[in-house]
Design a protein around this motif. Structure first.
Motif, short mmCIF file in Angstrom:
data_model
loop_
_atom_site.label_atom_id
_atom_site.label_comp_id
_atom_site.label_asym_id
_atom_site.label_seq_id
_atom_site.Cartn_x
_atom_site.Cartn_y
_atom_site.Cartn_z
N VAL A 59 0.85 -1.19 0.00
CA VAL A 59 0.00 0.00 0.00
C VAL A 59 0.88 1.25 0.00
O VAL A 59 1.84 1.35 0.77
N GLY A 60 0.58 2.17 -0.88
CA GLY A 60 1.39 3.36 -1.05
C GLY A 60 2.48 3.20 -2.08
O GLY A 60 3.18 4.17 -2.41
N HIS A 61 2.64 2.00 -2.60
CA HIS A 61 3.63 1.73 -3.65
C HIS A 61 2.93 1.51 -4.98
O HIS A 61 1.76 1.14 -5.04
N SER A 62 3.67 1.70 -6.05
CA SER A 62 3.13 1.49 -7.38
C SER A 62 3.00 -0.01 -7.66
O SER A 62 3.54 -0.85 -6.93
N ILE A 63 2.29 -0.33 -8.72
CA ILE A 63 2.18 -1.74 -9.14
C ILE A 63 3.57 -2.28 -9.47
O ILE A 63 3.91 -3.43 -9.12
N ALA A 64 4.40 -1.48 -10.13
CA ALA A 64 5.77 -1.92 -10.45
C ALA A 64 6.56 -2.20 -9.17
O ALA A 64 7.25 -3.23 -9.07
N GLU A 65 6.46 -1.32 -8.19
CA GLU A 65 7.16 -1.53 -6.91
C GLU A 65 6.57 -2.72 -6.17
O GLU A 65 7.31 -3.49 -5.52
N ALA A 106 -2.41 13.94 4.88
CA ALA A 106 -2.48 12.61 4.28
C ALA A 106 -1.70 12.56 2.98
O ALA A 106 -1.78 13.47 2.14
N THR A 107 -0.92 11.50 2.81
CA THR A 107 -0.16 11.27 1.59
C THR A 107 -0.47 9.87 1.07
O THR A 107 -1.10 9.07 1.76
N PHE A 108 0.01 9.53 -0.12
CA PHE A 108 -0.20 8.18 -0.62
C PHE A 108 0.58 7.16 0.20
O PHE A 108 0.13 6.03 0.38
N LYS A 155 1.28 7.60 3.48
CA LYS A 155 0.61 7.61 4.78
C LYS A 155 -0.72 8.35 4.65
O LYS A 155 -0.84 9.51 5.04
N PRO A 156 -1.73 7.69 4.09
CA PRO A 156 -2.99 8.37 3.81
C PRO A 156 -3.93 8.53 5.01
O PRO A 156 -4.82 9.36 4.96
N MET A 157 -3.72 7.73 6.06
CA MET A 157 -4.69 7.72 7.16
C MET A 157 -4.29 8.73 8.24
O MET A 157 -4.12 8.42 9.42
N GLN A 158 -4.16 10.00 7.83
CA GLN A 158 -3.75 11.05 8.75
C GLN A 158 -4.73 12.21 8.66
O GLN A 158 -5.06 12.69 7.57
N TYR A 159 -5.18 12.66 9.84
CA TYR A 159 -6.18 13.72 9.89
C TYR A 159 -5.60 15.06 9.46
O TYR A 159 -4.43 15.37 9.70
N ALA A 160 -6.45 15.87 8.85
CA ALA A 160 -6.08 17.23 8.50
C ALA A 160 -5.95 18.08 9.77
O ALA A 160 -6.47 17.73 10.84
N LYS A 161 -5.27 19.21 9.64
CA LYS A 161 -5.06 20.11 10.77
C LYS A 161 -5.67 21.48 10.46
O LYS A 161 -5.75 21.89 9.31
N HIS A 166 -7.42 6.31 -0.34
CA HIS A 166 -6.88 7.45 -1.07
C HIS A 166 -6.75 8.61 -0.08
O HIS A 166 -7.63 8.82 0.75
N PRO A 167 -5.68 9.40 -0.14
CA PRO A 167 -5.53 10.49 0.84
C PRO A 167 -6.65 11.52 0.80
O PRO A 167 -6.85 12.25 1.78
N ARG A 168 -7.40 11.58 -0.29
CA ARG A 168 -8.49 12.55 -0.35
C ARG A 168 -9.57 12.26 0.68
O ARG A 168 -10.35 13.15 1.04
N ALA A 169 -9.64 11.02 1.19
CA ALA A 169 -10.62 10.69 2.23
C ALA A 169 -10.35 11.48 3.49
O ALA A 169 -11.27 11.72 4.29
N PHE A 170 -9.12 11.90 3.70
CA PHE A 170 -8.73 12.63 4.91
C PHE A 170 -8.37 14.10 4.63
O PHE A 170 -8.35 14.89 5.56
N GLY A 171 -8.08 14.44 3.36
CA GLY A 171 -7.49 15.76 3.17
C GLY A 171 -8.03 16.63 2.08
O GLY A 171 -7.52 17.74 1.88
N ALA A 172 -9.07 16.23 1.33
CA ALA A 172 -9.46 16.96 0.13
C ALA A 172 -9.79 18.43 0.39
O ALA A 172 -9.28 19.32 -0.28
N PHE A 173 -10.65 18.70 1.35
CA PHE A 173 -11.11 20.08 1.55
C PHE A 173 -10.01 20.97 2.13
O PHE A 173 -9.78 22.08 1.62
#
Length: 554
Positions: A379-385, A511-513, A515-521, A445-452
């Motif tokens: 998780v967080g890695h590409s298909i190639a990785e 949130a990043t790809f 480490k996506p499970m991080q709350y916004a501040k 996806h990090p947008r679940a935690f950080g989009a707005f």
């Protein structure tokens, strides 16, 4: 409004806040002072206080001498309407796993719109073979009115509004196969859409790249959309193509709206694939032409250049004609794998080929979520990785991850089209992701935690693509209008007190790809229907949310 004090009583409102505080206790339930109000209209901010009683905004102005059960000193921070997520996927997550709400609340989201091609209702034994379980209790339902009763009985941390999914209706009547509805089938599908609108759905939503939604013809979608017209509903769509045939897909969406007599909203407008990026300006021109002709067409985006999709969508949709299970059963056949690989690698635009959209580069497809039987370190890695991590050939890795129901984020867009979209006044913001709980979910996806917050941090503060006021408008009154909720999205007298207080210099997504499970501040206070759900940066655990049932027509 900006004089000594404007109150709801001055407009004829029968609010308990009008009673004298000396004889009957605090005048307001909550008083927000010293804030810079960005009211959701797009107008410049202004300084004022806000009085809240019985879940409504009942006073705006100079209220420094007023009394309240709770006073919040905004300290020159921004006070705005709560944010409206136009496409937030599942709302049952708030019932089954209550802490999932925090991924939304810490973004400032107070209203969650649920439903794409899939929706929570209608249901039958085929679409819901097993009951949903929450806190040891089992739940079944067949229609939205029953589902809404469950949500209200369990209580919600934020408001939810629902669309009925065109694919969901199709599955109830026709199953998952690629078949055309008979006249009798069509009548049954239309009745289900009409029932959903009577129960309080806000419109019809389609997702036309995923089976079985992609099996629906334009005529089928028109007939279903006609059922929402008497209710003032909107046709929401993840269009049939977002890459090489983007313009044709927009034409179809507009045709459905015109023939059914309804407004159209396009989910996550994009031109996927660098060879298709020049189409984006033409897409905007096409939508503006439709608007100029008098048609109400709107769209949304999320602030990331990686979209989110099921990895199985990299396989041509015709292979799902007998259902997903039938396709997966064939994926262990090497000959079939070789055929699929050749088909995916072949140049050409016969179908929306996501492998071609990322430049035939598995290094640009990031794993966001996969099954428990797959090594979670990918998780967080590409298909190639991931192929290197798993010690497998990259194409075998692809097929195994398809079997595991893996979700991915292909890098298919560029920042230029995000900026071009945000130059249009009719484009709002969404997460396009289900809420998630770091304690129970592996990834997302990090947008679940950080989009707005990302819009405010990246597009307003850093890039200065938008003014603060316009960004707030795109996250409040514009999406509220799109889903037909007229009592939200603005700081005005009589509106529901869904309010966010944030520091414009501090708000940010974390949130990043990787480490996506991080709350916004930066969300310091958040009120839903006048009750604090975030208080000085702390989640109160309150559940004051409501099921919103827009009813515009009959």
């Amino acid at each position: 409004m900006l004089g000594a004090c404007a109150t709801a009583d001055q407009q004829g409102s029968a609010s308990s806040a009008s009673t004298d505080s000396a004889t009957s206790g605090p005048k307001y339930d909550v008083l927000i002072t010293n804030g810079r109000i960005v009211d959701g209209t797009g107008n410049p901010w202004y300084k004022a206080d806000i009085g809240i009683a019985q879940g409504k905004i009942v006073a705006i102005g100079s209220l420094q001498n007023a009394s309240a059960a709770r006073t919040i000193n905004a300290g020159n921070r921004i006070v705005s309407p709560g944010f409206v997520d136009l496409m937030g996927q599942s709302s049952f997550a708030y019932v089954a796993d209550r802490p999932t709400a925090e991924s939304r609340l810490r973004q400032g989201i107070t209203t969650h719109a649920s439903g794409e091609g899939w929706s929570h209702a209608p249901q039958n034994r085929f679409t819901q073979p097993d009951p949903e379980v929450a806190d040891g209790r089992s739940y079944r339902w067949t229609r939205f009115s029953e589902y809404f009763d469950i949500l209200e009985e369990r209580k919600l941390p934020l408001n939810v509004v629902h669309k009925v999914g065109a694919a969901q209706v199709r599955r109830v009547v026709l199953g998952d196969n690629d078949v055309d509805p008979s006249a009798r089938d069509m009548a049954a599908m239309k009745a289900l859409v009409r029932q959903a609108m009577e129960d309080g759905a806000t419109g019809l939503a389609s997702s036309l790249i995923y089976p079985p939604g992609n099996y629906a013809s334009t005529d089928e979608l028109v007939e279903l959309a006609k059922e929402i017209a008497p209710f003032g509903g909107t046709y929401f769509t993840h269009m049939r193509n977002e890459s090489h045939d983007l313009l044709g897909a927009i034409d179809e969406a507009l045709e459905i709206g015109r023939r059914a007599g309804v407004s159209v909203h396009i989910y996550h407008l994009k031109a996927a694939g660098n060879g298709n990026w020049p189409l984006f300006d033409k897409a905007i021109d096409k939508i503006n032409a439709a608007r100029a002709s008098g048609m109400n067409v709107t769209a949304d985006i999320y602030p990331y250049i990686n979209n989110g999709i099921g990895l199985g969508s990299f396989i041509a949709p015709q292979h799902y004609a007998s259902g997903r299970a039938a396709l997966l059963a064939r994926l262990d056949d090497k000959q079939f794998r070789d055929f699929l690989r050749a088909e995916i690698e072949a140049p050409g635009n016969v179908w929306e080929n996501w492998y071609q959209n990322v430049g035939s580069d598995w290094g640009k497809v990031v794993v966001t979520q996969t099954a428990d039987n797959i090594d979670s370190s990918i998780v967080g890695h590409s298909i190639a990785e991931s192929a290197n991590i798993l010690g497998m050939d990259v194409w075998d890795t692809f097929f195994e991850l398809v079997k595991a129901g893996t979700s991915v984020a292909p890098q298919s867009m560029n920042d230029g089209q995000k900026r071009a979209a945000l130059n249009q006044p009719w484009v709002s913001v969404e997460t396009d992701t289900a809420p998630a709980n770091p304690a129970t979910s592996k990834s997302t996806h990090p947008r679940a935690f950080g989009a707005f917050p990302r819009v405010l941090a990246r597009y307003v503060r850093e890039n200065q693509w938008l003014s603060l006021e316009d960004a707030v408008r795109r996250m409040t009154s514009l999406p509220a209008q799109s889903v037909g909720i007229r009592d939200r999205g603005l700081i005005e007298l009589g509106m529901a007190a869904d309010i966010v207080v944030f520091d414009e210099n501090r708000i940010t997504d974390t949130a990043t790809f990787a480490k996506p499970m991080q709350y916004a501040k930066g969300i310091d206070y958040l009120l839903v229907n006048g009750e604090l759900v975030i208080d000085d940066g702390r989640n109160t655990g309150a559940r004051p949310g409501q099921v919103l049932r827009p009813r515009i027509g009959n």
